[in-house]
Motif scaffolding. Structure first.
Motif, PDB file in Angstrom:
ATOM      1  N   UNK A 192      34.949   7.304   6.394  1.00 20.82           N
ATOM      2  CA  UNK A 192      36.176   6.857   6.477  1.00 20.82           C
ATOM      3  C   UNK A 192      36.891   6.626   5.304  1.00 20.82           C
ATOM      4  N   UNK A 193      36.101   6.426   3.999  1.00 22.48           N
ATOM      5  CA  UNK A 193      36.941   6.438   2.953  1.00 22.48           C
ATOM      6  C   UNK A 193      37.457   7.673   2.504  1.00 22.48           C
ATOM      7  N   UNK A 194      36.866   8.833   2.856  1.00 25.97           N
ATOM      8  CA  UNK A 194      37.336  10.160   2.538  1.00 25.97           C
ATOM      9  C   UNK A 194      38.669  10.419   3.328  1.00 25.97           C
ATOM     10  N   UNK A 195      38.776   9.961   4.573  1.00 28.52           N
ATOM     11  CA  UNK A 195      39.876   9.987   5.527  1.00 28.52           C
ATOM     12  C   UNK A 195      40.951   9.137   4.696  1.00 28.52           C
ATOM     13  N   UNK A 196      40.657   8.010   4.336  1.00 30.84           N
ATOM     14  CA  UNK A 196      41.795   7.070   3.728  1.00 30.84           C
ATOM     15  C   UNK A 196      42.273   7.782   2.323  1.00 30.84           C
ATOM     16  N   UNK A 197      41.289   8.470   1.829  1.00 26.28           N
ATOM     17  CA  UNK A 197      42.139   9.345   0.423  1.00 26.28           C
ATOM     18  C   UNK A 197      43.094  10.267   0.949  1.00 26.28           C
ATOM     19  N   UNK A 198      42.775  10.775   2.075  1.00 28.19           N
ATOM     20  CA  UNK A 198      43.656  11.857   2.316  1.00 28.19           C
ATOM     21  C   UNK A 198      45.089  11.315   2.937  1.00 28.19           C
ATOM     22  N   UNK A 207      41.726   2.341  -6.128  1.00 30.39           N
ATOM     23  CA  UNK A 207      40.745   1.090  -5.760  1.00 30.39           C
ATOM     24  C   UNK A 207      39.612   1.756  -5.037  1.00 30.39           C
ATOM     25  N   UNK A 208      39.489   2.897  -4.524  1.00 26.55           N
ATOM     26  CA  UNK A 208      38.567   3.464  -3.676  1.00 26.55           C
ATOM     27  C   UNK A 208      37.393   3.688  -4.569  1.00 26.55           C
ATOM     28  N   UNK A 209      37.415   4.243  -5.819  1.00 26.24           N
ATOM     29  CA  UNK A 209      36.089   4.479  -6.452  1.00 26.24           C
ATOM     30  C   UNK A 209      34.979   3.424  -6.692  1.00 26.24           C
ATOM     31  N   UNK A 210      35.357   2.035  -6.557  1.00 23.65           N
ATOM     32  CA  UNK A 210      34.577   0.924  -6.808  1.00 23.65           C
ATOM     33  C   UNK A 210      33.811   0.832  -5.313  1.00 23.65           C
ATOM     34  N   UNK A 211      34.652   1.030  -4.149  1.00 27.83           N
ATOM     35  CA  UNK A 211      33.995   0.844  -2.824  1.00 27.83           C
ATOM     36  C   UNK A 211      32.921   2.169  -2.955  1.00 27.83           C
ATOM     37  N   UNK A 243      30.487  -1.070 -10.767  1.00 26.83           N
ATOM     38  CA  UNK A 243      30.012  -1.459  -9.292  1.00 26.83           C
ATOM     39  C   UNK A 243      30.297  -2.888  -9.217  1.00 26.83           C
ATOM     40  N   UNK A 244      30.301  -3.810 -10.186  1.00 22.44           N
ATOM     41  CA  UNK A 244      30.563  -5.513 -10.351  1.00 22.44           C
ATOM     42  C   UNK A 244      31.900  -5.800 -10.693  1.00 22.44           C
ATOM     43  N   UNK A 245      32.894  -4.475 -10.708  1.00 21.85           N
ATOM     44  CA  UNK A 245      34.256  -4.881 -11.287  1.00 21.85           C
ATOM     45  C   UNK A 245      35.004  -5.759 -10.348  1.00 21.85           C
ATOM     46  N   UNK A 246      34.929  -5.570  -9.044  1.00 22.62           N
ATOM     47  CA  UNK A 246      35.667  -6.727  -8.254  1.00 22.62           C
ATOM     48  C   UNK A 246      35.024  -8.161  -8.273  1.00 22.62           C
ATOM     49  N   UNK A 247      34.008  -8.291  -8.458  1.00 28.88           N
ATOM     50  CA  UNK A 247      33.377  -9.557  -8.627  1.00 28.88           C
ATOM     51  C   UNK A 247      33.777 -10.205  -9.838  1.00 28.88           C
ATOM     52  N   UNK A 248      33.680  -9.532 -10.990  1.00 29.34           N
ATOM     53  CA  UNK A 248      34.484 -10.100 -12.028  1.00 29.34           C
ATOM     54  C   UNK A 248      35.838 -10.184 -12.170  1.00 29.34           C
TER      55      UNK A 248
END
Length: 265
Positions: free
Chosen positions: A178-184, A192-196, A240-245
């Motif tokens: 699904x993430x690959x489809x969102x990128x397209x 914002x997707x690399x963190x996910x 990987x903890x960037x969103x929480x920070x």
């Protein structure tokens, strides 16, 4: 055993003695006898029998008026003797005497009692040893059964976690697709997707570690050593903890080699 020797054993004369008691060491003896006929005593005849040992009467001449017995077993016997004069006239007076030969100490009743007690103790001790060994064997078998049950339970738990892990990989694969489809379809979300994706990859690795733990339990996993970049690993892990920070309004920075650390959040 002559009449003179019996005088040392008995308190009275052989003529008035009805019972003689001998020890087990005195089972070799002879008994002398005679009739009251002193005219040609050599022509006198005698018959004697030791009841309990002799099966029939034994005849002897006057030149050897004695009965000889050797190695008689312990027990009670009755000795009978009768005589005749040279004319062949047998006397109606049959003399008898009871002879008891005592058994040796190791064959007496109290010795048998001791043997019975010792045998009982031996049987009891043997029974105790056998019972103890059977108890130990049962404990070992019980421990083996308990160990097998524990192994079966652990195997079931590991099998359950393995099945769950495989089930978790399927939705993670779907999320990754699904993430690959969102990128397209939405290129503007690429920042914002690399963190996910990093957290998704981290979750896959954790699940993979569970599967590898199963291999370790089965002894099929081998240790693999390789070189790696520690700084890159730390940066990637911290990212990987960037969103929480950001949510907590903090700042997280991984210093590069040679930088001076002034503050760590």
């Amino acid at each position: 055993m002559t009449d003179t020797e019996l005088q040392k054993i008995m308190d009275s004369s052989l003529e008035y003695t009805q019972h003689i008691t001998l020890s087990y060491k005195q089972n070799n003896f002879s008994i002398g006898f005679s009739v009251l006929n002193y005219i040609n005593p050599i022509l006198n005849k005698y018959e004697y029998k030791l009841e309990g040992y002799d099966n029939q009467w034994i005849s002897t001449e006057g030149y050897q008026p004695a009965a000889f017995y050797n190695n008689l077993p312990a027990g009670t016997y009755t000795f009978y003797v009768k005589g005749s004069n040279p004319n062949g006239l047998w006397s109606n007076n049959v003399r008898s005497v009871t002879i008891t030969i005592l058994p040796p100490p190791w064959l007496t009743w109290w010795a048998y009692c001791i043997y019975a007690i010792l045998l009982s103790l031996l049987v009891w001790y043997t029974y105790r040893i056998i019972r103890k060994r059977i108890h130990l064997q049962q404990m070992v078998e019980l421990a083996n059964i308990q160990r097998q049950k524990n192994e079966e339970i652990n195997h079931s738990k590991l099998q359950f976690f393995t099945n769950i892990t495989h089930e978790l990989l399927t939705p993670l694969s779907i999320i990754s697709a699904s993430i690959d489809e969102i990128k397209i379809h939405f290129p503007e979300t690429r920042n914002s997707l690399p963190e996910i994706e990093d957290n998704l990859l981290r979750l896959k690795r954790l699940i993979q570690q569970i599967l590898e733990f199963r291999k370790v339990e089965n002894g099929r996993q081998k240790l693999k050593v390789s070189y790696g970049n520690l700084t890159s690993f730390l940066q990637h892990s911290a990212q990987a903890f960037t969103p929480l920070v950001r949510k907590k309004k903090h700042t997280l920075r991984i210093p590069k080699y040679g930088d001076r650390i002034s503050r760590v959040f």
